[in-house]
Design a protein around this motif. Structure first.
Motif, PDB file in Angstrom:
ATOM      1  N   MET A  34      36.823  35.282 -35.686  1.00  0.00           N
ATOM      2  CA  MET A  34      37.769  34.525 -34.893  1.00  0.00           C
ATOM      3  C   MET A  34      38.896  35.454 -34.448  1.00  0.00           C
ATOM      4  O   MET A  34      39.415  36.243 -35.228  1.00  0.00           O
ATOM      5  N   LEU A  35      39.258  35.355 -33.193  1.00  0.00           N
ATOM      6  CA  LEU A  35      40.298  36.204 -32.633  1.00  0.00           C
ATOM      7  C   LEU A  35      41.680  35.677 -32.982  1.00  0.00           C
ATOM      8  O   LEU A  35      41.920  34.470 -33.012  1.00  0.00           O
ATOM      9  N   SER A  36      42.605  36.600 -33.211  1.00  0.00           N
ATOM     10  CA  SER A  36      43.997  36.200 -33.411  1.00  0.00           C
ATOM     11  C   SER A  36      44.588  35.797 -32.062  1.00  0.00           C
ATOM     12  O   SER A  36      44.015  36.060 -31.013  1.00  0.00           O
ATOM     13  N   LYS A  37      45.742  35.164 -32.098  1.00  0.00           N
ATOM     14  CA  LYS A  37      46.400  34.738 -30.857  1.00  0.00           C
ATOM     15  C   LYS A  37      46.667  35.935 -29.942  1.00  0.00           C
ATOM     16  O   LYS A  37      46.433  35.875 -28.736  1.00  0.00           O
ATOM     17  N   SER A  38      47.103  37.040 -30.524  1.00  0.00           N
ATOM     18  CA  SER A  38      47.371  38.241 -29.732  1.00  0.00           C
ATOM     19  C   SER A  38      46.099  38.778 -29.096  1.00  0.00           C
ATOM     20  O   SER A  38      46.103  39.200 -27.933  1.00  0.00           O
ATOM     21  N   GLU A  39      45.007  38.771 -29.847  1.00  0.00           N
ATOM     22  CA  GLU A  39      43.737  39.245 -29.297  1.00  0.00           C
ATOM     23  C   GLU A  39      43.242  38.328 -28.177  1.00  0.00           C
ATOM     24  O   GLU A  39      42.698  38.800 -27.183  1.00  0.00           O
ATOM     25  N   GLU A  40      43.456  37.030 -28.325  1.00  0.00           N
ATOM     26  CA  GLU A  40      43.078  36.082 -27.277  1.00  0.00           C
ATOM     27  C   GLU A  40      43.875  36.337 -26.003  1.00  0.00           C
ATOM     28  O   GLU A  40      43.332  36.307 -24.903  1.00  0.00           O
ATOM     29  N   ILE A  41      45.148  36.598 -26.161  1.00  0.00           N
ATOM     30  CA  ILE A  41      45.997  36.875 -24.992  1.00  0.00           C
ATOM     31  C   ILE A  41      45.581  38.192 -24.354  1.00  0.00           C
ATOM     32  O   ILE A  41      45.489  38.288 -23.127  1.00  0.00           O
ATOM     33  N   TYR A  42      45.293  39.206 -25.169  1.00  0.00           N
ATOM     34  CA  TYR A  42      44.823  40.487 -24.639  1.00  0.00           C
ATOM     35  C   TYR A  42      43.537  40.270 -23.833  1.00  0.00           C
ATOM     36  O   TYR A  42      43.400  40.784 -22.721  1.00  0.00           O
ATOM     37  N   LYS A  43      42.622  39.504 -24.386  1.00  0.00           N
ATOM     38  CA  LYS A  43      41.363  39.215 -23.695  1.00  0.00           C
ATOM     39  C   LYS A  43      41.635  38.464 -22.391  1.00  0.00           C
ATOM     40  O   LYS A  43      41.050  38.789 -21.353  1.00  0.00           O
ATOM     41  N   LYS A  44      42.525  37.493 -22.432  1.00  0.00           N
ATOM     42  CA  LYS A  44      42.882  36.725 -21.236  1.00  0.00           C
ATOM     43  C   LYS A  44      43.451  37.654 -20.162  1.00  0.00           C
ATOM     44  O   LYS A  44      43.070  37.578 -18.997  1.00  0.00           O
ATOM     45  N   PHE A  45      44.351  38.543 -20.559  1.00  0.00           N
ATOM     46  CA  PHE A  45      44.971  39.454 -19.594  1.00  0.00           C
ATOM     47  C   PHE A  45      43.960  40.456 -19.046  1.00  0.00           C
ATOM     48  O   PHE A  45      44.119  40.944 -17.926  1.00  0.00           O
ATOM     49  N   SER A  46      42.932  40.761 -19.795  1.00  0.00           N
ATOM     50  CA  SER A  46      41.916  41.712 -19.343  1.00  0.00           C
ATOM     51  C   SER A  46      40.866  41.060 -18.453  1.00  0.00           C
ATOM     52  O   SER A  46      40.221  41.749 -17.662  1.00  0.00           O
ATOM     53  N   GLU A  47      40.690  39.755 -18.578  1.00  0.00           N
ATOM     54  CA  GLU A  47      39.609  39.083 -17.855  1.00  0.00           C
ATOM     55  C   GLU A  47      40.070  38.255 -16.665  1.00  0.00           C
ATOM     56  O   GLU A  47      39.326  38.117 -15.700  1.00  0.00           O
ATOM     57  N   ASN A  48      41.252  37.677 -16.715  1.00  0.00           N
ATOM     58  CA  ASN A  48      41.710  36.809 -15.633  1.00  0.00           C
ATOM     59  C   ASN A  48      42.246  37.640 -14.472  1.00  0.00           C
ATOM     60  O   ASN A  48      43.094  38.504 -14.663  1.00  0.00           O
ATOM     61  N   ASP A  49      41.735  37.348 -13.297  1.00  0.00           N
ATOM     62  CA  ASP A  49      42.143  38.076 -12.098  1.00  0.00           C
ATOM     63  C   ASP A  49      43.165  37.291 -11.290  1.00  0.00           C
ATOM     64  O   ASP A  49      43.168  36.061 -11.294  1.00  0.00           O
ATOM     65  N   ILE A  50      44.004  38.045 -10.605  1.00  0.00           N
ATOM     66  CA  ILE A  50      44.924  37.469  -9.630  1.00  0.00           C
ATOM     67  C   ILE A  50      44.772  38.287  -8.357  1.00  0.00           C
ATOM     68  O   ILE A  50      44.284  39.422  -8.378  1.00  0.00           O
ATOM     69  N   GLU A  51      45.192  37.705  -7.257  1.00  0.00           N
ATOM     70  CA  GLU A  51      45.091  38.388  -5.968  1.00  0.00           C
ATOM     71  C   GLU A  51      46.481  38.704  -5.446  1.00  0.00           C
ATOM     72  O   GLU A  51      47.388  37.873  -5.529  1.00  0.00           O
ATOM     73  N   ILE A  52      46.600  39.910  -4.914  1.00  0.00           N
ATOM     74  CA  ILE A  52      47.867  40.376  -4.370  1.00  0.00           C
ATOM     75  C   ILE A  52      47.625  40.787  -2.921  1.00  0.00           C
ATOM     76  O   ILE A  52      46.686  41.534  -2.628  1.00  0.00           O
ATOM     77  N   SER A  86      42.398  42.396  -5.794  1.00  0.00           N
ATOM     78  CA  SER A  86      42.116  41.543  -6.943  1.00  0.00           C
ATOM     79  C   SER A  86      42.199  42.400  -8.199  1.00  0.00           C
ATOM     80  O   SER A  86      41.469  43.385  -8.334  1.00  0.00           O
ATOM     81  N   VAL A  87      43.120  42.046  -9.088  1.00  0.00           N
ATOM     82  CA  VAL A  87      43.343  42.817 -10.315  1.00  0.00           C
ATOM     83  C   VAL A  87      43.426  41.880 -11.511  1.00  0.00           C
ATOM     84  O   VAL A  87      43.764  40.711 -11.377  1.00  0.00           O
ATOM     85  N   SER A  88      43.108  42.431 -12.682  1.00  0.00           N
ATOM     86  CA  SER A  88      43.313  41.664 -13.908  1.00  0.00           C
ATOM     87  C   SER A  88      44.816  41.593 -14.167  1.00  0.00           C
ATOM     88  O   SER A  88      45.596  42.354 -13.578  1.00  0.00           O
ATOM     89  N   LEU A  89      45.210  40.691 -15.035  1.00  0.00           N
ATOM     90  CA  LEU A  89      46.634  40.582 -15.366  1.00  0.00           C
ATOM     91  C   LEU A  89      47.156  41.879 -15.979  1.00  0.00           C
ATOM     92  O   LEU A  89      48.289  42.285 -15.705  1.00  0.00           O
ATOM     93  N   SER A  90      46.339  42.544 -16.792  1.00  0.00           N
ATOM     94  CA  SER A  90      46.791  43.806 -17.397  1.00  0.00           C
ATOM     95  C   SER A  90      46.953  44.886 -16.323  1.00  0.00           C
ATOM     96  O   SER A  90      47.895  45.672 -16.384  1.00  0.00           O
ATOM     97  N   GLU A  91      46.068  44.916 -15.337  1.00  0.00           N
ATOM     98  CA  GLU A  91      46.219  45.866 -14.221  1.00  0.00           C
ATOM     99  C   GLU A  91      47.450  45.503 -13.399  1.00  0.00           C
ATOM    100  O   GLU A  91      48.189  46.383 -12.954  1.00  0.00           O
ATOM    101  N   PHE A  92      47.667  44.216 -13.205  1.00  0.00           N
ATOM    102  CA  PHE A  92      48.849  43.767 -12.470  1.00  0.00           C
ATOM    103  C   PHE A  92      50.128  44.268 -13.126  1.00  0.00           C
ATOM    104  O   PHE A  92      51.052  44.719 -12.448  1.00  0.00           O
ATOM    105  N   LEU A  93      50.187  44.176 -14.458  1.00  0.00           N
ATOM    106  CA  LEU A  93      51.392  44.610 -15.165  1.00  0.00           C
ATOM    107  C   LEU A  93      51.659  46.099 -14.952  1.00  0.00           C
ATOM    108  O   LEU A  93      52.811  46.514 -14.786  1.00  0.00           O
ATOM    109  N   VAL A  94      50.609  46.901 -14.928  1.00  0.00           N
ATOM    110  CA  VAL A  94      50.772  48.335 -14.671  1.00  0.00           C
ATOM    111  C   VAL A  94      51.246  48.555 -13.241  1.00  0.00           C
ATOM    112  O   VAL A  94      52.206  49.295 -12.998  1.00  0.00           O
ATOM    113  N   LEU A  95      50.603  47.888 -12.282  1.00  0.00           N
ATOM    114  CA  LEU A  95      51.000  48.038 -10.879  1.00  0.00           C
ATOM    115  C   LEU A  95      52.424  47.531 -10.668  1.00  0.00           C
ATOM    116  O   LEU A  95      53.209  48.161  -9.957  1.00  0.00           O
TER     117      LEU A  95
END
Length: 145
Positions: free
Chosen positions: A1-19, A82-91
């Motif tokens: 089972m993933l911890s809350k932090s790991e779930e958020i990390y996974k969410k930020f790595s998988e969910n895309d947004i468009e800019i 189209s970038v993941s949330l983690s890519e968005f944070l870097v950009l």
């Protein structure tokens, strides 16, 4: 089972947004991302941890996506990145630094400054909609791995 932090990390790595990026900013952004990549690689020689490697990976993905977008039809005024949330944070960090630091801002051609400001405001608007607790959990997770 993933911890809350790991779930958020996974969410930020998988969910895309468009800019939406004005096509005339692609070269400037590519140069800024490339400089960021070089700095991270230098830092990796000093501090080689998960956070640095994660930022390098995200930066590489952004560079690749910007390169692909530069091949979009010439007549287009803007392109969609189209970038993941983690890519968005870097950009977002790259754009934030390059827009808010005066000595870097003066290196941007004056005719692009207005367009860059609008792009910066779009990035900040997206960033403002993110959950601050999730952001903190994401940063803490990659810093502490």
């Amino acid at each position: 089972m993933l911890s809350k932090s790991e779930e958020i990390y996974k969410k930020f790595s998988e969910n895309d947004i468009e800019i939406k990026i004005p096509k005339k900013l692609l070269l400037i952004l590519s140069q800024q991302v490339s400089r960021h990549y070089d700095i991270l690689n230098d830092e990796k020689g000093i501090i080689n941890n998960f956070a640095v490697r994660e930022n390098i990976n995200n930066t590489e993905m952004i560079m690749t996506k910007l390169f692909i977008l530069s091949a979009e039809p010439y007549g287009m005024k803007e392109v969609i990145l189209s970038v993941s949330l983690s890519e968005f944070l870097v950009l977002r960090d790259i754009v934030f630094c390059n827009y808010t630091l005066i000595h870097l801002k003066t290196k941007i051609n004056f005719r692009f400054l207005k367009v860059y400001k609008e792009f910066f405001e779009q990035m900040e608007d997206i960033y403002g909609k993110l959950d601050s607790e999730e952001l903190d959990a994401y940063w803490n997770f990659i810093k502490n791995c």
